[in-house]
Each structure stands twice: as C-alpha cells, then as structure tokens.
Design an enzyme around this catalytic site. Structure first.
Site, PDB file in Angstrom:
ATOM      1  N   ASP A 172       0.836  -1.206   0.000  1.00 40.01           N
ATOM      2  CA  ASP A 172       0.000   0.000   0.000  1.00 40.01           C
ATOM      3  C   ASP A 172       0.872   1.258   0.000  1.00 40.01           C
ATOM      4  OD1 ASP A 172      -2.019   1.792   0.303  1.00 40.01           O
ATOM      5  OD2 ASP A 172      -2.798   0.987   2.183  1.00 40.01           O
TER       6      ASP A 172
ATOM      7  N   ASP B 190     -10.239   4.385  -1.595  1.00 36.62           N
ATOM      8  CA  ASP B 190     -10.954   3.439  -0.740  1.00 36.62           C
ATOM      9  C   ASP B 190     -12.467   3.509  -0.972  1.00 36.62           C
ATOM     10  OD1 ASP B 190      -8.429   3.173   0.145  1.00 36.62           O
ATOM     11  OD2 ASP B 190      -8.867   3.526   2.255  1.00 36.62           O
TER      12      ASP B 190
HETATM   13  C1  GAL Z   1      -5.430   2.614   2.552  1.00 35.01           C
HETATM   14  C2  GAL Z   1      -5.837   1.439   1.730  1.00 35.01           C
HETATM   15  C3  GAL Z   1      -6.876   0.673   2.514  1.00 35.01           C
HETATM   16  C4  GAL Z   1      -6.303   0.232   3.834  1.00 35.01           C
HETATM   17  C5  GAL Z   1      -5.720   1.416   4.587  1.00 35.01           C
HETATM   18  C6  GAL Z   1      -4.950   0.965   5.825  1.00 35.01           C
HETATM   19  O1  GAL Z   1      -4.496   3.361   1.855  1.00 35.01           O
HETATM   20  O2  GAL Z   1      -6.336   1.854   0.486  1.00 35.01           O
HETATM   21  O3  GAL Z   1      -7.341  -0.428   1.752  1.00 35.01           O
HETATM   22  O4  GAL Z   1      -5.330  -0.741   3.605  1.00 35.01           O
HETATM   23  O5  GAL Z   1      -4.864   2.167   3.776  1.00 35.01           O
HETATM   24  O6  GAL Z   1      -4.359   2.011   6.491  1.00 35.01           O
END
Ligand code: GAL
Length: 666
Positions: free
Chosen positions: A411, A474
């Site tokens: 990520d 998200d």
């Molecule tokens: C975001 C990601 C989410 C989740 C989150 C955790 O950037 O898109 O799916 O993993 O971080 O902090």
C-alpha cells in the site's frame, strides 16, 4: 342597539340554513413552498442547500430577475418529495444564479421526475440564461424528485436555483421522501444434497513452491475426493479435499476432480499450470480493514479463519485470510500494545504485541486449508502510521516468507515522501518493481496486490509486478457514501476490460456488505440497501474483480452469507478466461453489462442506476451478438427463464440488478 346584534346574527344563520342544500365539503387548496420544507434530505455534491438565497448566500437572481423566495442549490442535486396523491401542481422558475460568476463555466440541467417519468427537463442552462418556468399538473401522482445535473461537464460553478418553487395541494401535505430501501430477500438457493464442485478450474503455482489448494465443494457430508492425473509431488487428503506438496517440473497438468457422497458423484476438470504465473483466477477471501481497522489482533484473525470454514465460505472457493494494516509497531503510539522495537538487530520487522507469534498464526490459517495474507507499505509508514518497509524491502519479504504468508498487499501510503523527483511513471513503478523482484527470488508463492489507488493508470502496467491492482481510492472511505462510490469506482471500470486477464485483475476494493466499521469506529450494518448489495456483488463478479469480503465474517446474517455464496455467480467470477465485463447497452438509467465465458455463454448484469424508481429494461439478444433462441438463466435464483428470442423485458428495483447467463440453443 348593542343588545340587538344577537338577533341579527340568529336571523342571518336561519336564512342561510334555509337556503343551504348540503354543507359544502370542498377542501381548500393550500400551498407549500419548497423553501418551507425540511431540506435536510436533499443531496448535493457541493455546498449546503440554502433557503431564500443562492448557494453563495446572496439574493436569488436569475438573468437579473430577483426572487425573494426559493432554494439555492448546486449540481448534482436531488430532493425527493412524497406527493401523497394530494398535490395538484408544482411550479417554479429555474436557472443558474447570477452570483455564480463563472465566466461561462456553469452549465446545468433541471429535471422534475414523477413516478418514474421525467415530466420536465430543461435545456442546458448557463449563467445569464433567462429563468425557465415549470408548471406541472401532478394530480394523482405519488413520488417526485427534483434533480439538477452537471450537463455532462463536471460540477464547477453549477449554482442552481429553484425560485418561487411551490406545491399546491388539497388535503394531505407533501413531505420529504427518501430513496427506496427495499427488503432483504434471499435469492440464492441452499446448496443441494449432491456434491457440487465450486470455485476455480485452473490454478497457478511456481515449480518447487509449497502447494495448498482446498477443493471447494458443497453437498451432504461426508464428501470424499479423488483427483485423476495428479502431478507428481502432490498428495490429496481425500476427506478434506486438500491438495498439498510441491511440483518440481513446470508444465500444464490436466486433472479431473471427482467428488462423491452418498447421493452422487460429480467430476470437474482442474488444470494446474506450473510455471511463473500465479492467481489464474481472481482471488477470493476476507480482509480485516473495513471491520477491524486498528483493533485487529491475532485472535480476530484466527476467528476469521474459523468462520470461513464454519460458514461454509471455504466450500465456494474463498481461501485468503488477509491481515491489513496495523499489525506492526506504531511509532509514537500512546497505546502500550502497539509500542516496541520496530525491528530486531538484523533489521527484521517485528509485529506488535497483539500478534505474539506470526508464524503460529499463519500455520493456524494453513491448518484450516486456507491461505494467509499480510500488508505493508513501500513508505516508511503505513497509511495508519505503522512501520513500513522503506529501506528494508528485502528483509520484509524474507520475514513474510519465514512466517509463511501467501499474499501481500503493498500500500503506497507515505511512499510519496520518498520520491525526490516528480511522480513520473518510473517513480510510480519503482517500489513495485523492487518488491516484485524480491518476491520472485523466494521459494514460496506470494500473490501481490498493488494498492496505489490507480495512479499512473496502474491497470496498464500493474501486471508487470503483481496479480491485482487497486483501480481507485478506498471504496469505504466515507461510510455513508459507499453506495455512491460503487457507482463511481465499480461502474467506472467500464472501458478498462482490456487490462483484465488470467493472473492480473482490476481491483475496485473489497465487498462492503454485512457489518462494517463506521467513521465513529462502531460496528454497524453496511449502509447499502439490499438491492445495492446485490448490485455490488453482481458487478464485482462480472468484473472478474477479486472477491474479498470486507465485513464481519464471524458475525454474518444469512442474507450476507447468501450474497457471498451463490455458486453460479462465483462460477462467473472464477471463469478461466477472466474477462472483465463492460457496458454493452444503456437505456436511460439502465445499464446492461456483459462478458463472455469459457463455454461460449454470456454472463449479463442488468443494473438500474436510479435509487428511487423501478425501471424497465429490455434485454436484446442482438446486443449480446446472439441470433436465434437462447437458454437464459436467472443466476441469483438459479432458475431458467423462458427462452430468450429477440428480446426480453425486466423490471429492475431502484439501485437493483438482475444477474443472468445466456447460452445459444443449438
Ligand atoms: C489505505 C488502503 C486501505 C487500507 C488502509 C490501511 O491506503 O487503500 O485499503 O489498507 O490504507 O491504512
């Protein structure tokens, strides 16, 4: 004189009574200004609905004509009114407010929709255009929606006035309305007593990597399994259907799975491709983020694995139990359970104390016949502020292998800070290239999910490094907006179908059904209506998107489970061609999506993009490129419909859908 007035009054009443036939029953017409209604249910994409002034909080004014009364809004706007069959008329002046000061950039259209029909649609209106009059007879009508859209060019400067807007009614007063809620109706039939083999028909593994695949099958227990042409190095546990071992020689192995119980025997081809490619069909599993966030623990993950087995999801092909963010140390945290040494003396990353033994946890997941997923970021910190992998990519990959993980979500998060130059394509690829190289060297297969929200059109190059790539931000970032986001991120994949193929998938994020965590951290039911949930799962299945459930797997109601476990829908998702569906026809708010399947049939989704009115849809065989008679099946109910010849009509609930499969008759 004063004493005489009662007499006059008496005489007046007496005379009147003598002449009156029946007492007059006519109920007077009344008026209700839009500006006097509760506008808190109005939805608009920018600003706040204003009463008797423009969205810029100035006097309402359209092409120099000023209005004392009205509502100042902004595109895209929608407001629902229950007419209660008592409204006889709606009138208003509409136009762009003069204070938009847009330099010609405003452009909007106004609509009045009543009981599913558009009774008024303005031309495209720009700043300076004279106000347009609306005057509609609404006798006998039920539901109305006032709508403003951006006329197709984005919402900038789209300041929209409903001036002197008034309802005339007789009897019951009109009230604000809400979009359709619908009911939770379970359509998926319970699995039959005879065995049925579900999930993928093809599986990828690299030579020498540990092999784990649990044959997904439903039917009365006990079911016993047999596999014909099993490649050398693999063994089958005939009771659990678990295939384990190692294949040393690359090649294509055409096997046949046989499952039998007291009531019958079924066979299904199963191809094992031993080579460089992994994840030959979209991943199916569960992820902790949307339900547990920072509260995730070892116990929660074990319970998720238990629930995947106990709920029967494992019997449909779900296999990954994925820990998301928040398992590492959180530097600067006040919470002692998240504090500690970030890495050991060799630079190997530590889990926080909520995960006392990562290897034991992964072993536990494997002992259930499932696979384990983990998460990190190429930056110094993950999105939730935990230790990331920057500078330790190789160590972290080794650690994940040591622990026994099978899946990695990588990520982007804080990685932007590590980029010194501009964010060009090479910079965007760099962290993924690096991690993919380390993964490749390992004696264990790790499926890689690129999570960088679609930057640099990742769908065009994600496949160079991993097996799936998030195409957008998200889905559940704003809890109340999940529904809107499905229409943006999910339906937004139209046109990207060419980037999906075996081993590489567009990933519009997780299935947000069941119980989820809201903004306040409470665990509550999904904000999606039952119809929207059908749409979400149907669309994801058609998109060949990973089916990763993001809700509370340990506390699911039957409805949620039924959405996740429709074997025929899963067949569509897991089809070996891995084609992503695209939109083949639009009829107003109706969209028809389709994809070709391995056996030559077509999977179809018919979606109603309107959240208020049921809409009619016409499925034309010609749109599918099919001539002559077709067998057509309702996938959710798993029942054939009368043959399709030419065209077929459907009524689709607001924000609802139909999932169909069509085969040409010989
Ligand atoms: C975001 C990601 C989410 C989740 C989150 C955790 O950037 O898109 O799916 O993993 O971080 O902090």
């Amino acid at each position: 004189m004063r004493a005489l007035w009662p007499l006059f009054l008496f005489a007046f009443i007496a005379v009147n009574c003598m002449f009156a036939e029946e007492p007059a029953k006519e109920i007077p017409q009344q008026r209700l200004f839009l500006s006097d209604m509760d506008l808190s249910t109005a939805v608009q994409e920018w600003g706040k609905t204003q009463i008797n002034r423009s969205i810029r909080e100035t006097k309402l004014s359209i092409a120099g004509k000023q209005f004392d009364n009205g509502v100042g809004t902004h595109a895209s706007f929608s407001y629902i009114v229950q007419l209660k069959k008592s409204v006889v008329n709606f009138s208003a002046w509409v136009g762009v407010d003069d204070a938009a000061d847009s330099g010609g950039k405003s452009s909007i259209r106004f609509y009045v929709e009543v009981d599913g029909e558009t009774l008024f649609a303005s031309p495209i209106m720009r700043e300076g255009d004279e106000a347009v009059r609306i005057d509609l007879n609404l006798t006998g009508k039920d539901i109305l929606r006032l709508r403003v859209d951006d006329a197709g060019d984005g919402i900038n400067f789209d300041h929209a006035n409903w001036a002197d807007a008034v309802f005339t009614y007789v009897g019951e007063k009109p009230l604000p309305g809400t979009p359709w809620v619908g009911k939770k109706v379970i359509l998926t039939p319970k699995p039959g007593p005879k065995p049925r083999i579900n999930g993928p028909k093809v599986f990828g593994v690299r030579p020498g990597s540990p092999f784990l695949f649990t044959i997904p099958a439903t039917g009365n227990q006990p079911i016993s399994f047999f596999v014909e042409n099993l490649p050398k190095g693999l063994t089958l546990d005939s009771k659990t259907g678990r295939l384990t071992g190692k294949i040393l020689e690359s090649g294509t192995y055409d096997c046949m799975i046989i499952a039998s119980n007291a009531l019958g025997v079924v066979k299904r081809p199963f191809k094992i491709e031993c080579g460089e490619k992994l994840a030959l069909t979209p991943h199916m599993g569960w992820n902790s983020w949307y339900i547990w966030g920072e509260d995730v623990t070892d116990r929660i993950i074990r319970e998720a694995a238990d629930a995947m087995v106990a709920s029967g999801m494992i019997n449909y092909g779900y296999q990954y139990i994925n820990i998301d963010d928040c398992w590492a140390i959180k530097p600067g945290s006040q919470d002692p359970t998240l504090q500690g040494q970030e890495r050991d003396e060799n630079g190997m990353i530590n889990a926080n104390s909520r995960f006392p033994d990562m290897k034991a946890l992964a072993d536990y997941i494997h002992s259930k016949g499932l696979k384990a997923g983990i998460y990190t970021s190429p930056g110094r910190r993950t999105c939730a502020g935990f230790v990331g992998s920057f500078g330790y990519e190789e160590e972290d990959v080794r650690r994940f292998i040591e622990w026994g993980f099978d899946f990695l979500k990588y990520d982007w998060c804080s990685y932007t800070h590590e980029i010194t130059k501009e964010m060009n394509l090479e910079e965007l690829k760099k962290p993924y290239r690096l991690i993919a190289e380390y993964l490749k060297e390992q004696p264990r297969d790790i499926v890689l999910n690129l999570c960088q929200y679609g930057m640099g059109e990742v769908w065009k190059w994600g496949k160079e490094f991993g097996q799936s790539w998030r195409t957008s931000g998200d889905l559940g970032l704003v809890f109340e907006k999940i529904s809107q986001q499905i229409y943006i991120d999910g339906f937004g994949l139209d046109g990207l179908e060419q980037y999906s193929s075996p081993g590489g998938y567009n990933d519009p994020d997780y299935l947000l059904i069941g119980n989820l965590r809201n903004q306040k951290g409470q665990r509550v039911p999904t904000p999606l209506t039952p119809d929207e949930q059908y749409t979400h799962v149907t669309l994801w299945a058609l998109l060949a998107a990973p089916l990763i459930f993001g809700g509370d797997i340990a506390n699911m109601d039957d409805f949620t489970l039924s959405l996740l476990t429709n074997s025929e829908l899963i067949d569509i998702n897991q089809d070996s061609l891995c084609i992503q569906a695209n939109c083949i026809a639009k009829q107003g708010d109706i969209q028809i999506w389709s994809k070709r399947l391995e056996d030559g049939s077509k999977a179809i989704g018919i979606f109603n993009l309107d959240n208020l009115f049921t809409k009619k849809a016409v499925l034309k065989a010609s749109d599918l490129g099919i001539e002559g008679k077709c067998r057509i099946r309702n996938i959710w109910t798993q029942k054939d419909l009368p043959d399709l010849e030419g065209e077929m009509m459907f009524e689709i609930n607001p924000h609802g859908c139909m999932a169909l499969r069509v085969w040409k008759r010989e």
